[in-house]
Design a protein around this motif. Structure first.
Motif, mmCIF file in Angstrom:
data_model
loop_
_atom_site.group_PDB
_atom_site.id
_atom_site.type_symbol
_atom_site.label_atom_id
_atom_site.label_comp_id
_atom_site.label_asym_id
_atom_site.label_seq_id
_atom_site.Cartn_x
_atom_site.Cartn_y
_atom_site.Cartn_z
ATOM 1 N N THR A 1 107.470 62.163 85.521
ATOM 2 C CA THR A 1 106.263 61.469 85.965
ATOM 3 C C THR A 1 106.698 60.160 86.611
ATOM 4 O O THR A 1 107.588 59.475 86.094
ATOM 5 C CB THR A 1 105.340 61.193 84.763
ATOM 6 N N LEU A 2 106.066 59.848 87.750
ATOM 7 C CA LEU A 2 106.483 58.692 88.551
ATOM 8 C C LEU A 2 105.308 57.736 88.672
ATOM 9 O O LEU A 2 104.240 58.112 89.140
ATOM 10 C CB LEU A 2 106.913 59.195 89.942
ATOM 11 N N HIS A 3 105.514 56.498 88.240
ATOM 12 C CA HIS A 3 104.436 55.518 88.322
ATOM 13 C C HIS A 3 104.558 54.617 89.545
ATOM 14 O O HIS A 3 103.565 54.087 90.028
ATOM 15 C CB HIS A 3 104.386 54.698 87.032
ATOM 16 N N ARG A 4 105.782 54.439 90.024
ATOM 17 C CA ARG A 4 106.001 53.690 91.264
ATOM 18 C C ARG A 4 107.032 54.456 92.081
ATOM 19 O O ARG A 4 108.047 54.907 91.548
ATOM 20 C CB ARG A 4 106.555 52.287 90.977
ATOM 21 N N ILE B 1 107.221 65.988 95.230
ATOM 22 C CA ILE B 1 106.534 64.868 94.587
ATOM 23 C C ILE B 1 105.086 64.844 95.053
ATOM 24 O O ILE B 1 104.814 64.787 96.262
ATOM 25 C CB ILE B 1 107.243 63.553 94.938
ATOM 26 N N GLY B 2 104.148 64.896 94.092
ATOM 27 C CA GLY B 2 102.746 64.910 94.474
ATOM 28 C C GLY B 2 101.847 64.405 93.364
ATOM 29 O O GLY B 2 102.293 64.152 92.241
ATOM 30 N N ASP B 3 100.563 64.275 93.696
ATOM 31 C CA ASP B 3 99.596 63.683 92.762
ATOM 32 C C ASP B 3 98.617 64.710 92.180
ATOM 33 O O ASP B 3 97.760 64.340 91.397
ATOM 34 C CB ASP B 3 98.811 62.557 93.455
ATOM 35 N N ILE C 1 102.794 62.092 90.317
ATOM 36 C CA ILE C 1 102.291 60.717 90.365
ATOM 37 C C ILE C 1 100.865 60.771 89.809
ATOM 38 O O ILE C 1 99.972 61.316 90.470
ATOM 39 C CB ILE C 1 102.315 60.170 91.808
ATOM 40 N N PRO C 2 100.620 60.257 88.616
ATOM 41 C CA PRO C 2 99.357 60.530 87.909
ATOM 42 C C PRO C 2 98.287 59.465 88.124
ATOM 43 O O PRO C 2 97.536 59.170 87.219
ATOM 44 C CB PRO C 2 99.811 60.555 86.445
#
Ligand SMILES: [Mg+2]
Length: 233
Positions: free
Chosen positions: A217-220, A176-178, A197-198
């Motif tokens: 895609t992960l927002h929280r 998991i990364g941005d 994480i965008p």
């Protein structure tokens, strides 16, 4: 799925845009407290060495340490000056409050948890901020590129994280990364699932075009268990 591995900056910590030159000025003002001209010159020299090292990360995935940057710039090192540098960076180090409950939930599911970060800071600095925020014990392994020859997205960095978690099969891991290139391209290239994480404002000079598509895609961070439930048996 046996392990969840996280990036650090912009992933476990909410993104904060930092002025890297100002951070080195905080350091330089301690080295030259009564000579503004010397402090400005020292900060500029260390900043230039650091920027050159980050370009080698971007283009060659070559890891480096702050000690190497300071040495390259022929910059003096004192504990007080490094403390001033760290104090400037403090605002970017605070763990997302959703991390502790998330990590607890992941571990209750029997998943191993890790961090893999491209960073110049020594592991002790990172471990200190994680301990300050009460989350250090929630990670089974923490891998900082300052202890490695390569940064993300080099496969060796991801393989080092897998080895630290005693995992031999990349498909058992989700990363998991941005950063689309460093994190998503890198993780998928070794065979891991990857979640983006965008929400980070990655400087254009640090971006590398990529066609890799994240698996989710992960927002929280608190939404992660819902995503993982789709993949767990
Ligand atoms: Mg990041």
């Amino acid at each position: 799925m046996r392990a969840v591995i996280f990036d650090w900056g912009g992933t476990l910590t909410p993104w904060v845009t930092m002025d890297h030159l100002a951070a080195w000025r905080a350091y330089a003002d301690v080295i030259h407290p009564e000579d503004v001209t010397a402090a400005v010159a020292l900060a500029a020299a260390v900043h230039a060495a650091e920027q050159a090292a980050w370009l080698r990360v971007r283009d060659h995935h070559t890891a480096f340490t702050l000690a190497q940057v300071l040495d390259t710039a022929h910059a003096p090192v004192t504990e007080a000056a490094l403390l001033a540098f760290r104090a400037y960076w403090d605002r970017a180090t605070h763990t997302d409050p959703e991390v502790a409950p998330l990590l607890t939930a992941l571990r209750e599911r029997g998943l191993r948890t890790g961090i893999l970060s491209s960073t110049a800071w020594p592991a002790t600095w990172h471990d200190e901020v994680l301990a300050r925020d009460g989350v250090l014990h929630l990670f089974d392994a923490r891998i900082w590129s300052s202890d490695l020859p390569h940064t993300k997205p080099h496969p060796a960095a991801f393989k080092a994280a897998m080895a630290a978690l005693d995992i031999t099969t990349p498909t058992d891991c989700v990363y998991i990364g941005d950063r689309p290139y460093d994190d998503i391209t890198g993780a998928k290239a070794v065979g891991m699932r990857a979640i983006l994480i965008p929400h980070s404002d990655i400087p254009p000079s640090q971006q590398v075009p990529t066609t890799a598509t994240p698996d989710a895609t992960l927002h929280r961070l608190s939404d992660l268990p819902t995503i993982l439930d789709r993949w767990l048996p």
